[in-house]
Write a protein that holds these residues in place. Structure first.
Motif, short mmCIF file in Angstrom:
data_model
loop_
_atom_site.label_atom_id
_atom_site.label_comp_id
_atom_site.label_asym_id
_atom_site.label_seq_id
_atom_site.Cartn_x
_atom_site.Cartn_y
_atom_site.Cartn_z
N UNK A 1 12.67 10.21 -13.18
CA UNK A 1 11.41 10.63 -13.05
C UNK A 1 10.32 10.59 -14.44
N UNK A 2 11.13 10.64 -15.48
CA UNK A 2 10.39 10.63 -16.79
C UNK A 2 10.46 9.41 -17.41
N UNK A 3 11.12 8.09 -16.83
CA UNK A 3 11.16 6.81 -17.56
C UNK A 3 10.00 6.29 -17.19
N UNK A 4 9.60 5.26 -18.27
CA UNK A 4 8.37 4.55 -17.92
C UNK A 4 8.79 3.33 -16.95
N UNK A 5 8.67 3.88 -15.54
CA UNK A 5 8.98 2.77 -14.61
C UNK A 5 8.05 1.89 -14.60
N UNK A 6 6.65 2.41 -14.47
CA UNK A 6 5.53 1.42 -14.35
C UNK A 6 5.38 0.11 -15.24
N UNK A 7 5.96 0.70 -16.81
CA UNK A 7 5.93 -0.41 -17.56
C UNK A 7 6.99 -1.71 -17.23
N UNK A 8 8.09 -1.39 -16.45
CA UNK A 8 8.87 -2.44 -16.27
C UNK A 8 8.43 -3.10 -14.85
N UNK A 9 7.94 -2.57 -14.27
CA UNK A 9 7.27 -3.13 -12.96
C UNK A 9 6.46 -3.97 -13.33
N UNK A 10 5.40 -3.62 -14.28
CA UNK A 10 4.29 -4.65 -14.80
C UNK A 10 4.66 -5.73 -15.33
N UNK A 11 5.82 -5.49 -16.32
CA UNK A 11 6.20 -6.73 -17.03
C UNK A 11 6.89 -7.72 -16.01
N UNK B 1 7.86 1.19 4.19
CA UNK B 1 6.82 1.15 5.14
C UNK B 1 5.43 1.53 4.42
N UNK B 2 5.35 2.64 3.70
CA UNK B 2 3.96 3.19 2.98
C UNK B 2 3.67 1.99 2.23
N UNK B 3 4.58 1.17 1.50
CA UNK B 3 3.89 0.01 0.73
C UNK B 3 3.74 -1.27 1.30
N UNK B 4 3.64 -1.37 2.75
CA UNK B 4 3.63 -2.47 3.50
C UNK B 4 4.57 -3.45 3.38
N UNK B 5 5.88 -3.23 2.98
CA UNK B 5 6.94 -4.37 2.79
C UNK B 5 7.11 -4.93 4.28
N UNK C 1 10.22 0.48 -4.69
CA UNK C 1 11.16 0.92 -5.67
C UNK C 1 10.73 1.88 -6.71
N UNK C 2 9.56 1.58 -7.41
CA UNK C 2 8.97 2.47 -8.22
C UNK C 2 8.58 3.84 -7.97
N UNK C 3 8.27 3.82 -6.69
CA UNK C 3 8.02 5.32 -6.00
C UNK C 3 9.13 6.03 -5.58
#
Length: 422
Positions: free
Chosen positions: A145-155, A76-80, A134-136
């Motif tokens: 929480x210590x994994x580079x999730x942002x990188x995977x999402x951006x890729x 909901x917060x990310x407007x899905x 999903x990232x949040x």
């Protein structure tokens, strides 16, 4: 079928027929008929969009409040739900555009292509909002929480936007998608040049993740970029480090695999933090100990038992080998430096803040022009920086003050220089 088309055409041209009856020209009637149908379609689309959006958002919100999981709250917060609600109004528009533009075949093709391109954009919006949710959610999991999730999402989003862009161009140019992608091979060198940093960052992100080099929350030191602090974000292009003075240093992700940096994670996960520092002893102050010297040092409780045992062993050896002890150099002897090393070892092992399960050592290094380095090697039980510094200072405060008791001196550069007037 023809009768059905005739009936449908009668309804679609109701306004047109009415305008003709009251004296409007055919051209004007055609345009007014189209604008009226378009206005009706827009009203229906926006109304349906509003209703469905309210229903979906309200339903999801209520479900999220009742659910124990926080994933639905993040959706909901990310407007899905809001983005998904646009699908049905879009399908209505796509279905009825040919009817609205029934008399404008040349415009119909343009609008249909525009709607198809919008469908691609809408799909990307939905995918992006879902991936952000999903990232949040992943960042709330202790194991991720210590994994580079942002990188995977951006890729993933880069590939998704790339595929969407190519699909849109293929639609606009009436080119089959496969044929369009094949033609991109001719300009692949240009694409690689334009997206060089992104590609390097992507490769670096994968290597950093696979090799487990850096996690969010790690303390790293990267002297080349002036970074010394905790990693707060890892994405495709950069790594953000919050230094201990609260400034933020941004490091290119690919620098983590192309340059050398220090990660303190091993220390923070270990049972102690290393203390490795030396006292430089003046060489001229090192000497053999006489019996009187040994008796005086026996007053130091930490080494009393050691001196008594060593004294007996040395006397037994020297007597058994008829050693002439008129000269201290002969036979076996104790030195003040050796006894001081034993005192350091005993002191560290008795110190409450030193980890006894890890290595404790006082070792003598090779003599230098600044004396004999007597290195203390141990680990503090408390790894927190402030407490670690306090423990290390406490240890060396004591040892520096203890040096004179052993007849030793700490090397210092002369504070005064006397010049010969001659």
């Amino acid at each position: 079928m023809e009768k059905i088309n005739e009936v449908s055409s009668k309804y679609y041209h109701f306004i047109y027929n009415h305008l003709i009856e009251i004296g409007f020209s055919e051209t004007l009637s055609t345009y007014l008929n189209m604008f009226a149908l378009l206005a009706a379609l827009l009203i229906v689309v926006f109304a349906v969009d509003y209703v469905i959006r309210r229903i979906l958002v309200t339903t999801f919100s209520r479900f999220a409040l009742a659910s124990k999981s926080n994933f639905d709250d993040l959706l909901v917060a990310n407007k899905v739900p809001r983005n998904i609600a646009h699908i049905i109004p879009f399908l209505i528009a796509l279905e009825f555009v040919p009817i609205v533009l029934i008399d404008f075949s040349h415009l119909e093709n343009f609008v249909e292509k525009s709607l198809q391109v919008f469908a691609i954009v809408l799909a990307l919006w939905i995918i992006r909002s879902f991936l952000h949710a999903l990232k949040d959610f992943f960042k709330t999991l202790p194991s991720l929480k210590d994994k580079p999730i942002d990188s995977y999402i951006q890729v993933f989003m880069i590939f998704a936007w790339g595929a969407g862009f190519m699909s849109a161009i293929a639609i606009i140019t009436n080119t089959p998608f496969i044929k369009f992608v094949t033609g991109l091979g001719a300009i692949s060198a240009v694409i690689i040049l334009v997206f060089k940093d992104t590609i390097m960052g992507f490769v670096a992100s994968i290597q950093v993740s696979i090799n487990d080099m850096v996690h969010i929350g790690d303390w790293i030191t990267f002297e080349k970029y002036g970074a010394d602090g905790d990693v707060i974000e890892i994405n495709l292009a950069t790594v953000k480090v919050q230094n201990f003075d609260k400034t933020i240093t941004t490091i290119p992700t690919y620098a983590l695999i192309s340059d050398s940096f220090k990660n303190w994670r091993g220390m923070t996960k270990s049972e102690g933090r290393r203390i490795k520092r030396a006292l430089n002893i003046t060489q001229s102050s090192v000497k053999y100990l006489t019996d009187n010297d040994v008796d005086e040092l026996k007053k130091i409780q930490l080494i009393t038992a050691y001196l008594e045992t060593r004294e007996k062993d040395i006397q037994t050896f020297n007597s058994g080998n008829n050693i002439n002890k008129e000269l201290l150099l002969n036979g076996r002897n104790l030195t003040n430096l050796g006894v001081f090393r034993k005192y350091i070892d005993s002191y560290l092992k008795s110190h409450s803040a030193i980890n006894k399960d890890m290595m404790i050592m006082a070792r003598q290094l090779a003599p230098t022009t600044q004396g004999i380095p007597l290195e203390i090697y141990a680990f503090s039980s408390d790894k927190r920086w402030e407490n670690y510094e306090y423990i290390m200072a406490d240890v060396f405060d004591h040892l520096i003050a203890a040096v004179p008791y052993f007849g030793l001196e700490i090397f210092e550069l002369p504070t005064k220089v006397t010049f010969n007037s001659n």
